[in-house]
Scaffold this motif. Structure first.
Motif, PDB file in Angstrom:
ATOM      1  N   GLY A  99      83.708  81.440  10.246  1.00 24.07           N
ATOM      2  CA  GLY A  99      84.989  82.091  10.495  1.00 24.07           C
ATOM      3  C   GLY A  99      85.473  81.971  11.925  1.00 24.07           C
ATOM      4  O   GLY A  99      86.541  82.488  12.269  1.00 24.07           O
ATOM      5  N   GLY A 100      84.688  81.299  12.778  1.00 24.86           N
ATOM      6  CA  GLY A 100      85.118  81.047  14.152  1.00 24.86           C
ATOM      7  C   GLY A 100      84.854  82.186  15.125  1.00 24.86           C
ATOM      8  O   GLY A 100      85.296  82.125  16.271  1.00 24.86           O
ATOM      9  N   ALA A 101      84.103  83.218  14.696  1.00 23.35           N
ATOM     10  CA  ALA A 101      83.911  84.402  15.552  1.00 23.35           C
ATOM     11  C   ALA A 101      82.520  84.483  16.155  1.00 23.35           C
ATOM     12  O   ALA A 101      82.092  85.543  16.589  1.00 23.35           O
ATOM     13  N   ALA A 139      87.496  73.833  26.397  1.00 20.40           N
ATOM     14  CA  ALA A 139      88.352  72.667  26.196  1.00 20.40           C
ATOM     15  C   ALA A 139      88.218  71.668  27.344  1.00 20.40           C
ATOM     16  O   ALA A 139      88.291  70.449  27.134  1.00 20.40           O
ATOM     17  N   PHE A 140      88.009  72.168  28.567  1.00 22.05           N
ATOM     18  CA  PHE A 140      87.826  71.278  29.711  1.00 22.05           C
ATOM     19  C   PHE A 140      86.517  70.510  29.549  1.00 22.05           C
ATOM     20  O   PHE A 140      85.461  71.083  29.291  1.00 22.05           O
ATOM     21  N   VAL A 164      85.497  68.065  16.216  1.00 24.70           N
ATOM     22  CA  VAL A 164      86.307  69.218  16.601  1.00 24.70           C
ATOM     23  C   VAL A 164      86.890  69.855  15.344  1.00 24.70           C
ATOM     24  O   VAL A 164      87.479  69.171  14.507  1.00 24.70           O
ATOM     25  N   ARG A 165      86.705  71.156  15.219  1.00 24.06           N
ATOM     26  CA  ARG A 165      87.273  71.860  14.064  1.00 24.06           C
ATOM     27  C   ARG A 165      88.799  71.871  14.154  1.00 24.06           C
ATOM     28  O   ARG A 165      89.362  72.130  15.220  1.00 24.06           O
ATOM     29  N   MET A 173      91.446  77.254  17.457  1.00 28.19           N
ATOM     30  CA  MET A 173      91.176  77.999  18.683  1.00 28.19           C
ATOM     31  C   MET A 173      90.525  79.329  18.323  1.00 28.19           C
ATOM     32  O   MET A 173      90.996  80.045  17.439  1.00 28.19           O
ATOM     33  N   THR A 174      89.446  79.666  18.999  1.00 24.90           N
ATOM     34  CA  THR A 174      88.773  80.937  18.756  1.00 24.90           C
ATOM     35  C   THR A 174      89.566  82.081  19.388  1.00 24.90           C
ATOM     36  O   THR A 174      90.504  81.864  20.161  1.00 24.90           O
ATOM     37  N   ASP A 175      89.146  83.317  19.076  1.00 23.60           N
ATOM     38  CA  ASP A 175      89.793  84.478  19.691  1.00 23.60           C
ATOM     39  C   ASP A 175      89.683  84.438  21.205  1.00 23.60           C
ATOM     40  O   ASP A 175      90.528  84.993  21.911  1.00 23.60           O
ATOM     41  N   GLY A 176      88.654  83.786  21.721  1.00 23.42           N
ATOM     42  CA  GLY A 176      88.471  83.670  23.167  1.00 23.42           C
ATOM     43  C   GLY A 176      89.183  82.478  23.784  1.00 23.42           C
ATOM     44  O   GLY A 176      89.056  82.237  24.989  1.00 23.42           O
ATOM     45  N   GLY A 177      89.913  81.708  22.971  1.00 25.53           N
ATOM     46  CA  GLY A 177      90.663  80.567  23.491  1.00 25.53           C
ATOM     47  C   GLY A 177      89.847  79.301  23.652  1.00 25.53           C
ATOM     48  O   GLY A 177      90.222  78.411  24.425  1.00 25.53           O
TER      49      GLY A 177
END
Length: 231
Positions: A99-101, A139-140, A164-165, A173-177
């Motif tokens: 779920g990306g969390a 991302a960097f 990459v999902r 993008m996750t909740d944390g960006g």
């Protein structure tokens, strides 16, 4: 008993471990959603808890159903976390993060005195890895980070695509960006070693291997729920 019914059975069994007045970490995913619905019914009847959600998705569901929430900054020490898993091995090592969390899930779980995993029997495996391992990354330097992961995987005898999902409108993008790399290793014979190696890669924010975190697992099958403890 269909898959949802099994998830509800696991959630019902987990709810018996939640005591009135607890500071409770609340997980993310379809099985955790069933737990939230059952918890909300108890709260409506006067049951008192303070919940800390592991994702924006879980927070929205809790608020919709009337489950009281606090932030982890307000409650930095929790009594218990209830969460699902994508895979569970006999030592209660987990793969989580479909779920990306995974980052918030691990932070909340590690802030808790105990973590109980709820799942249906399809999630129990002898060796982790058939489910894609989520790896949350910055991302960097994405390409360099992926190359570093590929190299360490090769050192451990692991192979498979690391991609990459994607979401419907671009990279997920996750909740944390952050971004998520999904690694299709197939089998992870030494999950502990892989966890240590991934933790040493600078671009890796967190990964979906949960090692020595879960206290017990409640596994639901057609005949009901059973408790799984580490061997």
């Amino acid at each position: 008993m269909d898959a949802r019914e099994m998830k509800i059975k696991a959630a019902e069994a987990a709810l018996s471990h939640v005591e009135d007045g607890m500071r409770l970490g609340i997980g993310t995913g379809s099985t955790a959603d069933e737990f939230v619905r059952l918890l909300a019914e108890k709260v409506a009847g006067g049951f008192r808890i303070q919940g800390v959600p592991t994702s924006e998705r879980t927070a929205r569901l809790c608020l919709e159903l009337g489950v009281p929430l606090k932030s982890l900054d307000e409650l930095p020490e929790l009594d218990l976390t209830i969460d699902g898993a994508d895979e569970i091995d006999p030592q209660l090592r987990l793969i989580k993060g479909a779920g990306g969390a995974l980052l918030r899930e691990k932070i909340v779980a590690c802030a808790s005195a105990r973590m109980i995993v709820i799942a249906d029997e399809t999630k129990v495996v002898d060796i982790l890895g058939a489910f894609k391992l989520p790896i949350e990354v910055n991302a960097f330097g994405l390409v360099a980070t992926r190359h570093a992961i590929e190299k360490l995987a090769a050192r451990l005898g692991l192979s498979g695509d690391i991609v990459v999902r994607e979401a419907s409108d671009g990279p997920y993008m996750t909740d944390g960006g952050h971004l998520i790399l999904d690694a299709s290793f197939g089998r992870i014979p030494d999950a502990d070693a892989l966890s240590r190696e991934l933790n040493a890669v600078p671009g890796v924010v967190e990964h979906g291997l949960f090692i020595n975190i879960a206290s017990l697992a409640i596994i639901a099958g057609p005949s009901g729920a059973r408790v799984l403890e580490a061997r």
